[in-house]
Design a protein around this motif. Structure first.
Motif, PDB file in Angstrom:
ATOM      1  N   PRO A  65       0.810  -1.212   0.000  1.00 39.80           N
ATOM      2  CA  PRO A  65       0.000   0.000   0.000  1.00 39.80           C
ATOM      3  C   PRO A  65       0.846   1.265   0.000  1.00 39.80           C
ATOM      4  O   PRO A  65       1.806   1.395   0.757  1.00 39.80           O
ATOM      5  CB  PRO A  65      -0.807  -0.108   1.298  1.00 39.80           C
ATOM      6  N   GLY A  66       0.499   2.177  -0.882  1.00 37.50           N
ATOM      7  CA  GLY A  66       1.225   3.433  -0.987  1.00 37.50           C
ATOM      8  C   GLY A  66       2.478   3.340  -1.825  1.00 37.50           C
ATOM      9  O   GLY A  66       3.090   4.351  -2.149  1.00 37.50           O
TER      10      GLY A  66
ATOM     11  N   ALA B 128       1.865   2.559  -7.369  1.00 42.53           N
ATOM     12  CA  ALA B 128       0.572   2.968  -6.813  1.00 42.53           C
ATOM     13  C   ALA B 128       0.246   4.391  -7.270  1.00 42.53           C
ATOM     14  O   ALA B 128       1.135   5.245  -7.382  1.00 42.53           O
ATOM     15  CB  ALA B 128       0.609   2.899  -5.289  1.00 42.53           C
ATOM     16  N   SER B 129      -1.013   4.634  -7.544  1.00 43.17           N
ATOM     17  CA  SER B 129      -1.421   5.953  -8.035  1.00 43.17           C
ATOM     18  C   SER B 129      -1.134   7.054  -7.024  1.00 43.17           C
ATOM     19  O   SER B 129      -0.813   8.184  -7.402  1.00 43.17           O
ATOM     20  CB  SER B 129      -2.902   5.946  -8.422  1.00 43.17           C
ATOM     21  N   THR B 130      -1.201   6.726  -5.732  1.00 46.80           N
ATOM     22  CA  THR B 130      -0.895   7.742  -4.707  1.00 46.80           C
ATOM     23  C   THR B 130       0.561   8.166  -4.769  1.00 46.80           C
ATOM     24  O   THR B 130       0.870   9.358  -4.631  1.00 46.80           O
ATOM     25  CB  THR B 130      -1.220   7.210  -3.299  1.00 46.80           C
ATOM     26  N   LEU B 131       1.446   7.222  -4.984  1.00 41.08           N
ATOM     27  CA  LEU B 131       2.870   7.546  -5.105  1.00 41.08           C
ATOM     28  C   LEU B 131       3.144   8.252  -6.417  1.00 41.08           C
ATOM     29  O   LEU B 131       3.893   9.231  -6.457  1.00 41.08           O
ATOM     30  CB  LEU B 131       3.718   6.261  -5.004  1.00 41.08           C
ATOM     31  N   LYS B 132       2.542   7.778  -7.472  1.00 42.88           N
ATOM     32  CA  LYS B 132       2.742   8.377  -8.797  1.00 42.88           C
ATOM     33  C   LYS B 132       2.341   9.844  -8.792  1.00 42.88           C
ATOM     34  O   LYS B 132       2.999  10.685  -9.401  1.00 42.88           O
ATOM     35  CB  LYS B 132       1.923   7.599  -9.831  1.00 42.88           C
ATOM     36  N   GLY B 133       1.265  10.142  -8.090  1.00 41.53           N
ATOM     37  CA  GLY B 133       0.799  11.520  -8.030  1.00 41.53           C
ATOM     38  C   GLY B 133       1.697  12.443  -7.231  1.00 41.53           C
ATOM     39  O   GLY B 133       1.708  13.661  -7.446  1.00 41.53           O
ATOM     40  N   THR B 134       2.471  11.908  -6.307  1.00 46.92           N
ATOM     41  CA  THR B 134       3.335  12.742  -5.462  1.00 46.92           C
ATOM     42  C   THR B 134       4.755  12.871  -5.983  1.00 46.92           C
ATOM     43  O   THR B 134       5.520  13.660  -5.440  1.00 46.92           O
ATOM     44  CB  THR B 134       3.384  12.183  -4.024  1.00 46.92           C
TER      45      THR B 134
END
Length: 116
Positions: A72-73, A109-115
């Motif tokens: 996750p993340g 993960a999309s959350t990491l990709k976005g950051t």
């Protein structure tokens, strides 16, 4: 009479700036991860080392068993089949057959990709 020359004044050594490299060449080693885990938890370095080693062993065992591992993340690790294909041997230009096999794939993960 010979004149005695004055010793040259020593200049203070300039500190080299830390090398900043991009991407793959700057990496965090397993020992550094263990240090981070020990610093951020109540574990000592030996316990943190055991925890990190156990986690890595669990991931490797799952991948060997054909399972997908979700972190996750971070992302998802999975095993993918590769088809047999024809390649060219470098230097001789000889045609060779590369056998089918397996490789590990990683999807961020999309959350990491976005950051990033």
């Amino acid at each position: 009479m010979a004149r005695a020359s004055k010793p040259a004044a020593k200049k203070p050594a300039a500190k080299a700036a830390p090398k900043r490299t991009s991407g793959a060449s700057s990496k965090i080693a397993k020992t550094q991860i263990i240090d981070l885990v020990a610093d951020r938890t109540s574990l000592n370095k030996k316990q943190a080392g055991d925890a990190v080693a156990t986690m890595l062993d669990a991931i490797v065992s799952a991948l060997k068993g054909g399972q997908t591992v979700g972190l996750p993340g971070l992302g998802t690790l999975s095993v993918a089949q590769t088809a047999a294909r024809t390649g060219v041997r470098p230097g001789t230009s000889e045609r060779i057959t590369i056998p089918a096999g397996k490789k590990v794939r990683f999807k961020v993960a999309s959350t990491l990709k976005g950051t990033l």
